[in-house]
Design a protein around this motif. Structure first.
Motif, PDB file in Angstrom:
ATOM      1  N   LEU A 125    -135.875   1.082  17.307  1.00 55.29           N
ATOM      2  CA  LEU A 125    -134.552   1.673  16.872  1.00 55.29           C
ATOM      3  C   LEU A 125    -134.814   3.280  16.505  1.00 55.29           C
ATOM      4  O   LEU A 125    -134.165   4.247  16.710  1.00 55.29           O
ATOM      5  CB  LEU A 125    -133.883   0.868  16.038  1.00 55.29           C
ATOM      6  N   ASP A 126    -135.798   3.296  15.446  1.00 58.77           N
ATOM      7  CA  ASP A 126    -136.193   4.405  14.849  1.00 58.77           C
ATOM      8  C   ASP A 126    -136.629   5.833  15.967  1.00 58.77           C
ATOM      9  O   ASP A 126    -136.301   6.746  15.867  1.00 58.77           O
ATOM     10  CB  ASP A 126    -137.200   4.440  13.740  1.00 58.77           C
ATOM     11  N   SER A 127    -137.142   5.157  16.964  1.00 54.95           N
ATOM     12  CA  SER A 127    -137.826   6.094  17.877  1.00 54.95           C
ATOM     13  C   SER A 127    -136.630   6.682  18.798  1.00 54.95           C
ATOM     14  O   SER A 127    -136.729   7.792  19.424  1.00 54.95           O
ATOM     15  CB  SER A 127    -138.768   5.546  18.816  1.00 54.95           C
ATOM     16  N   GLU A 128    -135.561   6.136  18.811  1.00 59.09           N
ATOM     17  CA  GLU A 128    -134.463   6.298  19.718  1.00 59.09           C
ATOM     18  C   GLU A 128    -134.853   6.246  21.305  1.00 59.09           C
ATOM     19  O   GLU A 128    -134.155   7.126  22.008  1.00 59.09           O
ATOM     20  CB  GLU A 128    -133.741   7.698  19.313  1.00 59.09           C
ATOM     21  N   GLU A 129    -135.979   5.676  21.680  1.00 61.35           N
ATOM     22  CA  GLU A 129    -136.301   5.924  23.248  1.00 61.35           C
ATOM     23  C   GLU A 129    -135.178   4.805  23.907  1.00 61.35           C
ATOM     24  O   GLU A 129    -135.154   5.237  24.995  1.00 61.35           O
ATOM     25  CB  GLU A 129    -137.864   4.950  23.324  1.00 61.35           C
ATOM     26  N   LEU A 130    -134.585   4.229  23.230  1.00 57.47           N
ATOM     27  CA  LEU A 130    -133.221   3.508  24.109  1.00 57.47           C
ATOM     28  C   LEU A 130    -131.898   4.150  23.676  1.00 57.47           C
ATOM     29  O   LEU A 130    -130.848   3.692  24.001  1.00 57.47           O
ATOM     30  CB  LEU A 130    -133.057   2.151  23.483  1.00 57.47           C
ATOM     31  N   GLY A 131    -131.993   5.193  22.985  1.00 56.94           N
ATOM     32  CA  GLY A 131    -130.825   5.989  22.356  1.00 56.94           C
ATOM     33  C   GLY A 131    -130.632   5.364  21.060  1.00 56.94           C
ATOM     34  O   GLY A 131    -131.005   4.780  20.436  1.00 56.94           O
ATOM     35  N   GLU A 132    -129.439   5.968  20.699  1.00 59.22           N
ATOM     36  CA  GLU A 132    -128.882   5.733  19.229  1.00 59.22           C
ATOM     37  C   GLU A 132    -127.966   4.428  19.325  1.00 59.22           C
ATOM     38  O   GLU A 132    -127.382   4.264  20.130  1.00 59.22           O
ATOM     39  CB  GLU A 132    -127.957   6.980  18.664  1.00 59.22           C
ATOM     40  N   PRO A 133    -128.306   3.369  18.527  1.00 62.00           N
ATOM     41  CA  PRO A 133    -127.377   2.210  18.593  1.00 62.00           C
ATOM     42  C   PRO A 133    -125.978   2.487  18.046  1.00 62.00           C
ATOM     43  O   PRO A 133    -125.738   3.403  16.969  1.00 62.00           O
ATOM     44  CB  PRO A 133    -128.292   1.391  17.296  1.00 62.00           C
ATOM     45  N   LEU A 134    -125.332   1.919  18.674  1.00 67.35           N
ATOM     46  CA  LEU A 134    -123.756   1.967  18.416  1.00 67.35           C
ATOM     47  C   LEU A 134    -123.095   0.718  17.468  1.00 67.35           C
ATOM     48  O   LEU A 134    -122.509   1.095  16.723  1.00 67.35           O
ATOM     49  CB  LEU A 134    -122.974   2.097  19.705  1.00 67.35           C
ATOM     50  N   TYR A 135    -123.715  -0.360  17.735  1.00 68.30           N
ATOM     51  CA  TYR A 135    -123.300  -1.557  16.737  1.00 68.30           C
ATOM     52  C   TYR A 135    -124.327  -2.709  17.104  1.00 68.30           C
ATOM     53  O   TYR A 135    -125.235  -2.600  17.769  1.00 68.30           O
ATOM     54  CB  TYR A 135    -121.784  -1.869  17.393  1.00 68.30           C
ATOM     55  N   MET A 136    -124.246  -3.522  16.279  1.00 72.77           N
ATOM     56  CA  MET A 136    -125.147  -4.828  16.249  1.00 72.77           C
ATOM     57  C   MET A 136    -124.396  -6.019  16.029  1.00 72.77           C
ATOM     58  O   MET A 136    -123.337  -6.121  15.553  1.00 72.77           O
ATOM     59  CB  MET A 136    -126.185  -4.693  14.943  1.00 72.77           C
ATOM     60  N   ARG A 137    -124.728  -6.967  16.885  1.00 72.77           N
ATOM     61  CA  ARG A 137    -124.276  -8.262  16.942  1.00 72.77           C
ATOM     62  C   ARG A 137    -125.346  -9.261  16.461  1.00 72.77           C
ATOM     63  O   ARG A 137    -126.352  -9.280  17.011  1.00 72.77           O
ATOM     64  CB  ARG A 137    -123.874  -8.856  18.257  1.00 72.77           C
ATOM     65  N   ALA A 138    -125.172  -9.978  15.261  1.00 73.17           N
ATOM     66  CA  ALA A 138    -126.009 -10.910  14.671  1.00 73.17           C
ATOM     67  C   ALA A 138    -125.965 -12.199  14.377  1.00 73.17           C
ATOM     68  O   ALA A 138    -124.743 -12.190  13.981  1.00 73.17           O
ATOM     69  CB  ALA A 138    -126.652  -9.856  13.380  1.00 73.17           C
ATOM     70  N   VAL A 139    -126.647 -12.969  14.714  1.00 67.84           N
ATOM     71  CA  VAL A 139    -126.330 -14.339  14.448  1.00 67.84           C
ATOM     72  C   VAL A 139    -127.645 -14.889  13.396  1.00 67.84           C
ATOM     73  O   VAL A 139    -128.723 -14.785  14.089  1.00 67.84           O
ATOM     74  CB  VAL A 139    -126.348 -15.167  15.433  1.00 67.84           C
ATOM     75  N   TYR A 140    -127.093 -15.762  12.580  1.00 62.87           N
ATOM     76  CA  TYR A 140    -128.460 -16.269  11.544  1.00 62.87           C
ATOM     77  C   TYR A 140    -127.799 -17.490  11.045  1.00 62.87           C
ATOM     78  O   TYR A 140    -126.875 -17.530  10.537  1.00 62.87           O
ATOM     79  CB  TYR A 140    -128.576 -15.122  10.457  1.00 62.87           C
TER      80      TYR A 140
END
Length: 191
Positions: A125-140
């Motif tokens: 995520l910090d490298s932005e090799e996939l682009g800038e994250p827009l949102y996150m869905r998390a289940v825990y």
């Protein structure tokens, strides 16, 4: 390093058993009258009086009490400049953290940040090799005694605070104490 621990329950005992071989456990204090889960090593260095920075001759302190006591137990050590590992969620109300938030020698005990898969996700995520994250869905989810979790402030405050911390950290927040995370849905189940 000489280490003191406040809280001889499950997390305090876990922290004690994971000290480096070069470290020395010099003092343990628990506000509860009994120590059902404390190890023999922790019992051997037990301190039976009020906790203060002067009482612990330690280079660092681990605070692993119940949720409502965390910030208060850390305060005397933080005030004296003693490094503190403060178990999550660090406090039950943000106001209790005001005197701790800006102290660089206070580290919240969010251990999930150190899991190899999580660290790799952070790197990507910090490298932005996939682009800038827009949102996150998390289940825990985490099994355990729902009665104890309710007494400690509920699942969201206990294990859920890990998810809030990870969401903020993975999405780029560098400030380890605050999280601009909006929880849209939280479902709890006793089953």
């Amino acid at each position: 390093m000489k280490v003191g621990i406040i809280g001889a329950g499950l997390m305090g005992t876990r922290r004690a058993t994971h000290l480096s071989p070069e470290d020395e456990l010099v003092a343990v204090y628990d506000p509860a009258p009994t120590w059902p889960k404390a190890t023999d090593a922790m019992r051997a260095v037990r301190v039976d009086s009020v906790v203060s920075a002067e009482l612990f001759d330690a280079d660092a302190v681990i605070v692993a009490t119940d949720h409502s006591s965390l910030a208060g137990a850390a305060h005397p050590f933080v005030s004296e400049g003693v490094p503190v590992l403060l178990e999550k969620p660090c406090a039950t109300f943000e106001a209790a953290l005001l005197h701790l938030k800006k102290k660089s020698h206070v580290i919240p005990g969010y251990t999930l940040r150190h899991y190899p898969g999580i660290r790799e996700a952070k790197r990507i995520l910090d490298s932005e090799e996939l682009g800038e994250p827009l949102y996150m869905r998390a289940v825990y989810g985490h099994g355990g005694d729902p009665g104890w979790r309710a007494e400690q402030g509920g699942e969201l405050l206990d294990q859920g605070s890990h998810l809030i911390d990870l969401s903020a950290w993975l999405m780029g927040r560098r400030d380890k104490w605050t999280a601009d995370v909006t929880t849209h849905t939280a479902m709890l189940s006793a089953s």
